[in-house]
Design an enzyme around this catalytic site. Structure first.
Site, PDB file in Angstrom:
ATOM      1  N   LYS A 140      -7.341  -4.167   7.891  1.00 42.54           N
ATOM      2  CA  LYS A 140      -6.936  -3.856   9.357  1.00 42.54           C
ATOM      3  C   LYS A 140      -7.032  -2.593   9.734  1.00 42.54           C
ATOM      4  O   LYS A 140      -7.202  -1.486   9.102  1.00 42.54           O
ATOM      5  CB  LYS A 140      -5.469  -4.289   9.300  1.00 42.54           C
ATOM      6  N   HIS A 169      -2.511  -6.504   3.346  1.00 43.15           N
ATOM      7  CA  HIS A 169      -2.121  -6.520   2.001  1.00 43.15           C
ATOM      8  C   HIS A 169      -0.451  -7.051   1.750  1.00 43.15           C
ATOM      9  O   HIS A 169      -0.306  -7.344   0.670  1.00 43.15           O
ATOM     10  CB  HIS A 169      -2.279  -5.162   1.258  1.00 43.15           C
ATOM     11  N   LYS A 199       1.778  -8.987  -1.493  1.00 48.47           N
ATOM     12  CA  LYS A 199       3.119  -8.558  -2.075  1.00 48.47           C
ATOM     13  C   LYS A 199       3.745  -9.591  -2.791  1.00 48.47           C
ATOM     14  O   LYS A 199       3.752 -10.737  -1.972  1.00 48.47           O
ATOM     15  CB  LYS A 199       3.831  -7.807  -0.990  1.00 48.47           C
ATOM     16  N   GLU A 226      10.617   3.245   6.840  1.00 46.46           N
ATOM     17  CA  GLU A 226      10.062   4.133   5.579  1.00 46.46           C
ATOM     18  C   GLU A 226      10.448   5.485   6.053  1.00 46.46           C
ATOM     19  O   GLU A 226      11.011   5.811   7.088  1.00 46.46           O
ATOM     20  CB  GLU A 226       8.433   4.060   6.029  1.00 46.46           C
ATOM     21  N   ASP A 246       0.017  -0.676  13.810  1.00 50.16           N
ATOM     22  CA  ASP A 246      -0.030  -0.433  12.210  1.00 50.16           C
ATOM     23  C   ASP A 246       0.744  -1.306  11.637  1.00 50.16           C
ATOM     24  O   ASP A 246       0.316  -2.091  10.552  1.00 50.16           O
ATOM     25  CB  ASP A 246       0.486   1.024  11.962  1.00 50.16           C
ATOM     26  N   HIS A 277       1.242  -6.799   9.604  1.00 54.68           N
ATOM     27  CA  HIS A 277       2.133  -7.144   8.555  1.00 54.68           C
ATOM     28  C   HIS A 277       3.383  -7.916   8.922  1.00 54.68           C
ATOM     29  O   HIS A 277       3.707  -8.958   8.233  1.00 54.68           O
ATOM     30  CB  HIS A 277       2.463  -5.990   7.882  1.00 54.68           C
ATOM     31  N   LYS A 313       8.648   5.076  11.025  1.00 54.71           N
ATOM     32  CA  LYS A 313       8.368   6.162  10.012  1.00 54.71           C
ATOM     33  C   LYS A 313       9.524   7.357  10.020  1.00 54.71           C
ATOM     34  O   LYS A 313      10.021   7.472  11.058  1.00 54.71           O
ATOM     35  CB  LYS A 313       7.134   6.611  10.166  1.00 54.71           C
TER      36      LYS A 313
HETATM   37  C1  BG6 Z   1      -0.264   0.257   5.668  1.00 57.08           C
HETATM   38  C2  BG6 Z   1       0.327   0.998   6.837  1.00 57.08           C
HETATM   39  O1  BG6 Z   1      -0.698  -0.952   6.240  1.00 57.08           O
HETATM   40  O2  BG6 Z   1       1.351  -0.498   5.127  1.00 57.08           O
HETATM   41  C3  BG6 Z   1       1.271   2.371   6.626  1.00 57.08           C
HETATM   42  O3  BG6 Z   1      -0.912   1.452   7.601  1.00 57.08           O
HETATM   43  C4  BG6 Z   1       2.338   1.690   5.718  1.00 57.08           C
HETATM   44  O4  BG6 Z   1       1.682   2.972   7.794  1.00 57.08           O
HETATM   45  C5  BG6 Z   1       1.919   0.833   4.707  1.00 57.08           C
HETATM   46  O5  BG6 Z   1       3.054   2.775   5.383  1.00 57.08           O
HETATM   47  C6  BG6 Z   1       3.248  -0.108   4.009  1.00 57.08           C
HETATM   48  O6  BG6 Z   1       2.803  -0.705   2.917  1.00 57.08           O
HETATM   49  P1  BG6 Z   1       3.189  -0.469   1.616  1.00 57.08           P
HETATM   50  O7  BG6 Z   1       2.754  -1.505   0.771  1.00 57.08           O
HETATM   51  O8  BG6 Z   1       2.560   0.896   1.253  1.00 57.08           O
HETATM   52  O9  BG6 Z   1       4.737  -0.268   1.397  1.00 57.08           O
END
Ligand code: BG6
Length: 484
Positions: free
Chosen positions: A153, A183, A187, A221, A240, A245, A344
Site C-alpha cells: 500500500k 499487513h 495480524k 500511536e 496511511d 488498514h 500519531k
Molecule cells: C503502516 C503505516 O502501514 O502501519 C504506519 O504506514 C503505521 O504509519 C503502521 O505506523 C502501524 O502498523 P504496526 O503493525 O507497525 O503497528
C-alpha cells in the site's frame, strides 16, 4: 545488459520439483529500501525459519549499485533482528542475489526476469508512481505464466489511479495472482475477529443495530514521523491508516458470516460491506476531523512539530490525525455509526476496536449505579479480547459496578509480514485485498479528502504527547476511555 527476452518458465506443473520442493523465486523490487529492511525481510526470515518454502530463492533489486555481498549482509541483518536463524534461513541468505536495475525500464526488467528460476513472485516495495510505471512496462514485455504479484500500500493515490493500476494488473495476471498487501490482515488479532465472531454463539446474535450503539476502530500511536517524510507528507493519516488498514478491520467486524474462509467467500463478504459503506449522512464536513501535532513529548521522546520535521512542506497541511464517522448501509448495521480514528504522536498507544452496546431496555428500579453500557474490546496491541460488563459489585449486591473480563491472545506464529508473504508464496489470496475492494476504499475516503481540500474542515493542532484535539468525534473522548 542483455536485451534477450526472459526465459519464461513453464506453468506451475512443469516447474522443477525436488521432493516436495517447488522452486520459487521471490523478486523483491525496492529491496534496498526501508520497508524491506524493517518489515519484509524480517517477516520472510521468520517464515523460512519455520521450514516453509523449501525451494525459495530470494533476489533483491534496487537502483543502488550493491553487490551480492552487501545485499546478503542486509538480508542476514534483517533476519537477525527477529532471531531467524537455522539451516533454512542461512540457506536463503547464502543463495540470495542482488541485481541492480531501474524497474521502469523494459530492458532492465527483461534482464531481471531472465535471472529468475521456477515460479516467480514479484514484490513491489515501491512508491505507487514507480509501481504503476513498472507494471506498465511489465505489461508490455509479458510475464512468465503463473507469476504472482505482491503490491504494498498505498495502492494507487486515488480511485482513478487505483482503477487504472487494476486495469494494468488484469492484463498481466489473473486477479487471484495479485496480492495487494495490507499487513493488518496478517495480524493475528485481526484474524481472530473471525474466530471470535463465527465460532461462538454468544456474540454474533447481538452484533447488529438492535443491540449495538456504535463501533470504534482506533489506532493511536505514540510514534511520530520516524523519518518517513517522503512518503507520509503526501499521504497523511487518512490515507496511511484509514483508507487501508482500518477499513479492512471494519469489514471484518461488519461482514456477514462467510461459508468458508477461502479467498472467494472471505473477500466477497468483505467487499459487500465496503460497497455499502459511506461517510455518515454523506456529510464529510460534519463527520470528519483532521489535525497535526505541534512540538511536545510522546512516550518519553521529544518531538518537533510535524511542520518542522525535515522534508515536510507545512503548506501541504498534511494531517497526522484523522477521524471519520461512517455508515454501513446494510440491514444488519443501518443506523450504527462506525467511528474510525488514527493519529500519531499521541499520549498513549490505543489500538483497538470497541463495540459499544446499547443500554438495556430497562434497569430494574432498586439496582443502582448503572453508568456505562457493555463494551466488547478487541485489542490489536496488546493482543487482547475483553468485555466491560455491569455486575453486582462487592459490598451491596444491588449496587452495580463495571468489571472487565479479559483474555490475552498468544502472539501469532509469524509476524504480519511473514503471514502475508506466506499467503502469496503459497498462492492463497485470502489475506490480500481484492481489486474492487481497494477501489471502494478510495471511494469511501475521497469525499473526506475533497472536503479537506476545499477547506470545509479546519486543520486543528494538538501537542505531541497529548490525547489529540479535545472535541473528538468519538465519545467518550479517547483520553477518557479506559485502557485495558
Ligand atoms: C503502516 C503505516 O502501514 O502501519 C504506519 O504506514 C503505521 O504509519 C503502521 O505506523 C502501524 O502498523 P504496526 O503493525 O507497525 O503497528
Amino acid at each position: 545488459m542483455t536485451t534477450s527476452p526472459p526465459s519464461a518458465p513453464g506453468p506451475v506443473a512443469d516447474l522443477p520439483v525436488a521432493g516436495d520442493r517447488v522452486s520459487q523465486t521471490l523478486l523483491l523490487l525496492g529491496g534496498t529500501g526501508d520497508l524491506a529492511a524493517r518489515l519484509l525481510l524480517p517477516g520472510l526470515g521468520r517464515l523460512v525459519a519455520t521450514g516453509a518454502q523449501p525451494g525459495l530463492t530470494l533476489i533483491g533489486s534496487g537502483t543502488e549499485g550493491w553487490d551480492n555481498e552487501r545485499w546478503r549482509r542486509r538480508v542476514a541483518d534483517a533476519f537477525a533482528t527477529v532471531g531467524a536463524g537455522g539451516p533454512r534461513a542461512t540457506e536463503v541468505v547464502r543463495t540470495s542475489r542482488y541485481i541492480s536495475a531501474d524497474v521502469t525500464s523494459e530492458e532492465d526488467l527483461r534482464r531481471l526476469l531472465a535471472d529468475c528460476r521456477g515460479r516467480l513472485v514479484i514484490f513491489f516495495a515501491l512508491p505507487p508512481m514507480i509501481t504503476a510505471k513498472a507494471t506498465a512496462a511489465l505489461a508490455r514485455i509479458g510475464l512468465p505464466p503463473g507469476t504472482r504479484l505482491m503490491l504494498e500500500k498505498p495502492f494507487g493515490t486515488n480511485a482513478i489511479t487505483a482503477r487504472s493500476l487494476n486495469g494494468i494488473l488484469a492484463r498481466l495476471v489473473p486477479e487471484d495472482q495479485v496480492h495487494r498487501i495490507d499487513h493488518f490482515l496478517g495480524k493475528s488479532t485481526v484474524m481472530n475477529i473471525l474466530g471470535l465472531r463465527f465460532a461462538n454463539r454468544i456474540f454474533e446474535p447481538v452484533l447488529n443495530s438492535t443491540h449495538v450503539a456504535c463501533v470504534d476502530v482506533v489506532f493511536d500511536e505514540t510514534l511520530g514521523l520516524e523519518g518517513r517524510a517522503g512518503y507520509y507528507d503526501g499521504a497523511g493519516a487518512l490515507v496511511d491508516m484509514v483508507q487501508s488498514h482500518l477499513l479492512q478491520v471494519l469489514a471484518l467486524i461488519a461482514m456477514d458470516a462467510p461459508p468458508t474462509l477461502d479467498a472467494r467467500d472471505l473477500r466477497g463478504r468483505k467487499a459487500q460491506v465496503l460497497r455499502a459503506t459511506r461517510v455518515w449522512d454523506d456529510n464529510p464536513a460534519r463527520w470528519s476531523r483532521r489535525a497535526r501535532y505541534t512540538a511536545g513529548e510522546a512516550a518519553g521522546r521529544r518531538l518537533p512539530a510535524y511542520a518542522d520535521e525535515p522534508g515536510i512542506d507545512p503548506n501541504r497541511g498534511t494531517e497526522t490525525l484523522a477521524e471519520v464517522v461512517l455508515a454501513v448501509d446494510t440491514w444488519r448495521w443501518a443506523g450504527v455509526p462506525f467511528r474510525l480514528r488514527s493519529g500519531k504522536a499521541l499520549a498513549g498507544e490505543r489500538e483497538e476496536a470497541v463495540v459499544t452496546f446499547k443500554q438495556p431496555p430497562r434497569v430494574p428500579t432498586g439496582l443502582t449505579g448503572y453508568e456505562q453500557p457493555d463494551r466488547l474490546r478487541i485489542g490489536f496491541e496488546p493482543d487482547r479480547l475483553s468485555l466491560d460488563v455491569n455486575i453486582n459489585g462487592p459490598g451491596n449486591p444491588l449496587e452495580l459496578d463495571q468489571v472487565n473480563l479479559a483474555a490475552d491472545f498468544g502472539p501469532g506464529e509469524l509476524p504480519p509480514y511473514g503471514e502475508v508473504l506466506r499467503g502469496a508464496l503459497e498462492g492463497d489470496p485470502a489475506l490480500s485485498v481484492r481489486g474492487d475492494t481497494v477501489e471502494d476504499s478510495w471511494r469511501i475516503v475521497e469525499p473526506v479528502l475533497e472536503a479537506w481540500r476545499a477547506g470545509a474542515v479546519p486543520l486543528q493542532e494538538y501537542a505531541a504527547g497529548s490525547h489529540g484535539p479535545g472535541d473528538s468525534l468519538l465519545t467518550p473522548a479517547p483520553g477518557e476511555m479506559r485502557r485495558h
